[in-house]
Design a protein around this motif. Structure first.
Motif, short mmCIF file in Angstrom:
data_model
loop_
_atom_site.label_atom_id
_atom_site.label_comp_id
_atom_site.label_asym_id
_atom_site.label_seq_id
_atom_site.Cartn_x
_atom_site.Cartn_y
_atom_site.Cartn_z
N GLN A 1 6.31 -33.92 0.20
CA GLN A 1 6.08 -34.90 -0.86
C GLN A 1 4.63 -34.83 -1.36
N THR A 2 3.70 -34.60 -0.45
CA THR A 2 2.30 -34.44 -0.86
C THR A 2 2.17 -33.27 -1.83
N PHE B 1 2.42 -46.83 1.94
CA PHE B 1 3.22 -45.61 1.78
C PHE B 1 3.18 -44.75 3.04
N CYS C 1 8.38 -44.03 10.65
CA CYS C 1 9.84 -44.14 10.71
C CYS C 1 10.38 -43.37 11.93
N LEU D 1 8.37 -33.46 5.87
CA LEU D 1 8.74 -34.21 4.66
C LEU D 1 7.51 -34.86 4.00
N PHE D 2 6.60 -35.36 4.84
CA PHE D 2 5.37 -35.96 4.32
C PHE D 2 4.58 -34.95 3.50
N GLU E 1 5.13 -46.27 5.90
CA GLU E 1 6.58 -46.13 5.70
C GLU E 1 7.05 -44.72 6.02
N ARG E 2 6.25 -43.72 5.69
CA ARG E 2 6.65 -42.32 5.89
C ARG E 2 6.44 -41.86 7.34
N ILE F 1 9.38 -35.40 10.21
CA ILE F 1 8.67 -36.45 9.49
C ILE F 1 7.43 -35.88 8.81
#
Length: 195
Positions: free
Chosen positions: A90-91, A69, A76, A86-87, A72-73, A83
């Motif tokens: 989501q966390t 995971f 990219c 966004l990581f 992939e995050r 990046i």
């Protein structure tokens, strides 16, 4: 001649991990595992060993899926700050919201808080997990460096360690803080060294 196993080991590991994640190692009994996985005690022991060995197998499973995971995050293409933003978004989402199975927080963070101080083997698993996260953050930060997007007097390695700590801290903080803005402020500070 031994009877063939009548269960999918991966499914059983997934179920056992869910139970350990929800209840913790100490509060999960073998009877709980038998009931939740629907696999007899003898079959669990024959396949995975004792409760501790089963827990380690679950921890390894979580590590592998988390590495995938994170890779992939963070690996990219794109703007490193976006990046990271966004990581951490989501966390925070995951930290604040129990998923459909009632799993709260991060399995590795929970394990670090519950067991790592008392068990050197568990501590080494947590350390390996942290080092892998640190390496992924380092790779991302090194991509930001040539563009002058890394506004910090600290080394890339130190910043990566700080981001690992931020990730764990968000999960820990979310156990008692239900205000998203509080967690978001932590993420904002963590992102402030990126221009």
């Amino acid at each position: 001649m031994a009877r063939p196993r009548e269960f999918d080991q991966n499914q059983v590991l997934e179920k056992a991990m869910e139970l350990f994640w929800a209840k913790g190692y100490e509060r999960t009994s073998i009877a709980d595992l038998v009931a939740y996985t629907n696999v007899h005690r003898g079959s669990l022991y024959d396949t995975f060993g004792d409760k501790y060995q089963l827990f380690l197998a679950c921890l390894n499973r979580f590590q592998q899926s988390s590495y995938k995971f994170v890779a992939e995050r963070l690996n990219c293409p794109g703007d490193p700050k976006e990046i990271l933003r966004l990581f951490f978004e989501q966390t925070i989402d995951w930290a604040l919201n129990e998923n459909e199975k009632g799993l709260k927080g991060c399995f590795m963070t929970n394990t670090a808080m519950d067991l790592a101080a008392f068990d050197a083997n568990i501590a080494s698993h947590v350390e390996a997990f942290n080092l892998k996260l640190e390496s992924s953050f380092c790779d991302l930060l090194q991509r930001a460096q040539p563009n002058g997007n890394l506004a910090s007097k600290h080394s890339v390695r130190d910043l990566a360690r700080f981001l690992v700590n931020t990730r764990h801290g968000l999960y820990t903080m979310a156990k008692t803080a239900t205000d998203r803005a509080a967690l978001q402020s932590v993420s904002n500070v963590a992102l402030s060294f990126l221009g």
